[in-house]
Design an enzyme around this catalytic site. Structure first.
Site, PDB file in Angstrom:
ATOM      1  N   TYR A   1      -1.050  -3.456  -4.964  1.00  0.00           N
ATOM      2  CA  TYR A   1      -0.068  -4.441  -5.438  1.00  0.00           C
ATOM      3  C   TYR A   1       0.647  -5.136  -4.284  1.00  0.00           C
ATOM      4  CZ  TYR A   1      -0.184  -2.542 -10.238  1.00  0.00           C
ATOM      5  OH  TYR A   1      -0.539  -2.140 -11.500  1.00  0.00           O
TER       6      TYR A   1
ATOM      7  N   LYS B   1      -9.023   9.169  -5.198  1.00  0.00           N
ATOM      8  CA  LYS B   1     -10.456   8.855  -5.188  1.00  0.00           C
ATOM      9  C   LYS B   1     -10.942   9.180  -3.781  1.00  0.00           C
ATOM     10  CE  LYS B   1     -14.096   7.014  -7.255  1.00  0.00           C
ATOM     11  NZ  LYS B   1     -14.738   7.607  -8.452  1.00  0.00           N
TER      12      LYS B   1
ATOM     13  N   ASP C   1     -11.241   9.304 -11.929  1.00  0.00           N
ATOM     14  CA  ASP C   1     -12.076   9.087 -13.121  1.00  0.00           C
ATOM     15  C   ASP C   1     -12.054  10.325 -14.018  1.00  0.00           C
ATOM     16  OD1 ASP C   1     -13.405  10.315 -11.012  1.00  0.00           O
ATOM     17  OD2 ASP C   1     -15.286   9.226 -11.266  1.00  0.00           O
TER      18      ASP C   1
ATOM     19  N   ASP D   1      -0.704   3.213 -12.806  1.00  0.00           N
ATOM     20  CA  ASP D   1      -0.572   2.185 -13.842  1.00  0.00           C
ATOM     21  C   ASP D   1      -1.537   2.473 -14.977  1.00  0.00           C
ATOM     22  OD1 ASP D   1       0.091  -0.278 -15.125  1.00  0.00           O
ATOM     23  OD2 ASP D   1      -1.709  -1.178 -14.241  1.00  0.00           O
TER      24      ASP D   1
ATOM     25  N   ASP E   1      -0.864   4.394 -19.034  1.00  0.00           N
ATOM     26  CA  ASP E   1      -1.221   3.827 -20.348  1.00  0.00           C
ATOM     27  C   ASP E   1      -2.107   4.801 -21.128  1.00  0.00           C
ATOM     28  OD1 ASP E   1       0.055   1.294 -19.785  1.00  0.00           O
ATOM     29  OD2 ASP E   1      -1.468   0.281 -21.006  1.00  0.00           O
TER      30      ASP E   1
HETATM   31  C1  IPM Z   1       3.512  -1.793 -15.686  1.00  0.00           C
HETATM   32  C2  IPM Z   1       2.867  -3.169 -15.696  1.00  0.00           C
HETATM   33  C3  IPM Z   1       3.054  -3.827 -14.343  1.00  0.00           C
HETATM   34  C4  IPM Z   1       2.333  -2.944 -13.329  1.00  0.00           C
HETATM   35  C5  IPM Z   1       2.588  -5.262 -14.216  1.00  0.00           C
HETATM   36  C6  IPM Z   1       3.159  -6.139 -15.268  1.00  0.00           C
HETATM   37  C7  IPM Z   1       2.918  -5.806 -12.869  1.00  0.00           C
HETATM   38  O1  IPM Z   1       1.533  -3.092 -16.089  1.00  0.00           O
HETATM   39  O2  IPM Z   1       4.714  -1.704 -15.398  1.00  0.00           O
HETATM   40  O3  IPM Z   1       2.809  -0.820 -15.983  1.00  0.00           O
HETATM   41  O4  IPM Z   1       1.103  -3.033 -13.211  1.00  0.00           O
HETATM   42  O5  IPM Z   1       3.014  -2.168 -12.654  1.00  0.00           O
HETATM   43 MN    MN Z   2       0.936  -1.091 -16.774  1.00  0.00          MN
END
Ligand code: IPM
Ligand code: MN
Ligand code: NAD
Length: 327
Positions: free
Chosen positions: A118, A164, A196, A220, A224
């Site tokens: 990032y 990784k 992975d 990130d 999720d």
């Molecule tokens: C998160 C989001 C952000 C990230 C994006 C929107 C920059 O996906 O906070 O998880 O990747 O950190």
């Molecule tokens: Mn995210």
């Protein structure tokens, strides 16, 4: 306590309105001040993180954020998400804590937040090649590793460091530094796992994890996945902390353009992020007690008044009413 409130885009303003309503019910002296951020700020000023907004965040005790991003900016040079990346960097909130709680699952993703892909050099070459680079300095790995081990001491004393290292040199550095730090935490068990496989284990056996310590991009994605196996993004909160205040408190989810404007977003992730703000971000005993009360009220509302992402029919404001009633 001064809180900079950044509603952002899409469902961001819908869930931050819910958070502001609930926070005003608590017997705390909280000053909430809204500032333009993300796509809304691009429209107003051309900049997703206007100077005034950044100054207000730096001067605040905590930043409470909705979400940023909208499809209209997909092809733009200036995008809402760039404001968020800059804000995290400016506040140096390197430790992003993302808890996932579910049936037999109580894990915490500790994600490095201000390094890696990032923040690496990026560009375009003459032949049309586009590149992003991933870099980590040893000190950057060390401080997030220490944070991870410290947190593990207050939990089940188990750290899964995810990388990784079979491919990436940054991951080999990551492993080396994590092992060095681990020597100072003999009471915490450390295992290494390739990213992975970690994705797979999160789906198959999420209950095996306590603290998952990992770099920015992996964290990130894995957070999720962790949210997905514990009830979804409508529930997943996060706290982004540096060594000093202010921290940033925001849901794991984004601006959800597919449901924005319908009034049906689940505000639980946002309300839990507000609870994390009271618990970690402000840190006075009275606030910690209110954090626990708020979390309990959200749990009650999830039972009695579930929103549509959880199979119920409650709107954002009906769910918020239920939280306030429970409080
Ligand atoms: C998160 C989001 C952000 C990230 C994006 C929107 C920059 O996906 O906070 O998880 O990747 O950190
Ligand atoms: Mn995210
Ligand atoms: P998203 O998290 O916005 O949505 C993914 C899915 O989850 C969608 O189907 C959405 O409807 C659902 N969802 C998310 N939050 C929900 C909630 N509170 N209640 C009910 N359902 C919910 O991810 P995306 O669609 O990939 O991204 C949309 C935009 O958000 C992009 O511009 C992205 O960059 C941005 N984004 C921002 C942040 C942030 O500001 N921290 C985080 C992630 C994504």
């Amino acid at each position: 306590m001064r809180i900079a409130l950044l509603p952002g885009d899409g469902i961001g303003p819908e869930v931050t309105t819910a958070a502001a309503r609930v926070l005003r019910e608590l017997p705390l002296e909280l000053e909430l001040e809204e500032h333009p951020f993300g796509g809304a700020a691009i429209h107003a000023t051309g900049d997703p993180l206007p100077r005034e907004t950044l100054a207000a965040c730096k001067a605040a005790d905590a930043v409470l954020m909705g979400a940023v991003g909208a499809p209209e900016f997909d092809r733009s040079e200036v995008r809402p998400e760039q404001g968020l990346i800059r804000l995290r960097g400016e506040l140096d909130v390197y430790a992003n804590l993302r808890p996932a709680l579910g049936d037999g699952v109580d894990l915490l993703v500790v994600r490095e937040l201000v390094g890696g892909l990032y923040y690496g050099e990026r560009g375009v070459r003459e032949d049309g090649t586009v590149y992003d680079t991933m870099e980590y300095r040893p000190e950057q790995v060390e401080r997030i590793a220490r944070r991870g081990f410290e947190i593990a001491r207050g939990r089940r004393r188990h750290v899964t460091s995810v990388d990784k290292a079979n491919i990436l040199d940054t991951s080999r550095l990551w492993r080396e530094v994590v092992e060095r730090v681990a020597a100072d935490y003999a009471d915490v068990e450390l295992e290494h796992m390739l990213v992975d496989n970690c994705g797979l284990q999160l789906v198959l056996a999420p209950g095996r994890f306590d603290v998952i310590l990992t770099e920015n991009t992996f964290g990130d994605i894995l957070s999720d996945v962790a949210a997905g196996v514990t009830g979804g993004l409508g529930l997943a909160a996060s706290a982004s902390l540096g060594d000093e205040r202010p921290g940033i408190f925001e849901p794991v989810h984004g601006s959800a353009p597919d449901i924005a404007g319908k009034g049906i977003a689940n505000p639980a992730a946002m309300l839990r992020s507000a609870a994390l703000m009271l618990a970690y971000g402000l840190g006075e005993p009275g606030e910690a007690a209110e954090a626990a009360r708020l979390e309990a009220a959200v749990d009650v509302a999830l039972e009695t008044t579930p929103p549509s992402d959880l199979g119920g029919s409650a709107t954002t404001s009906e769910f918020t009413d239920a939280v306030i009633a429970s409080l």
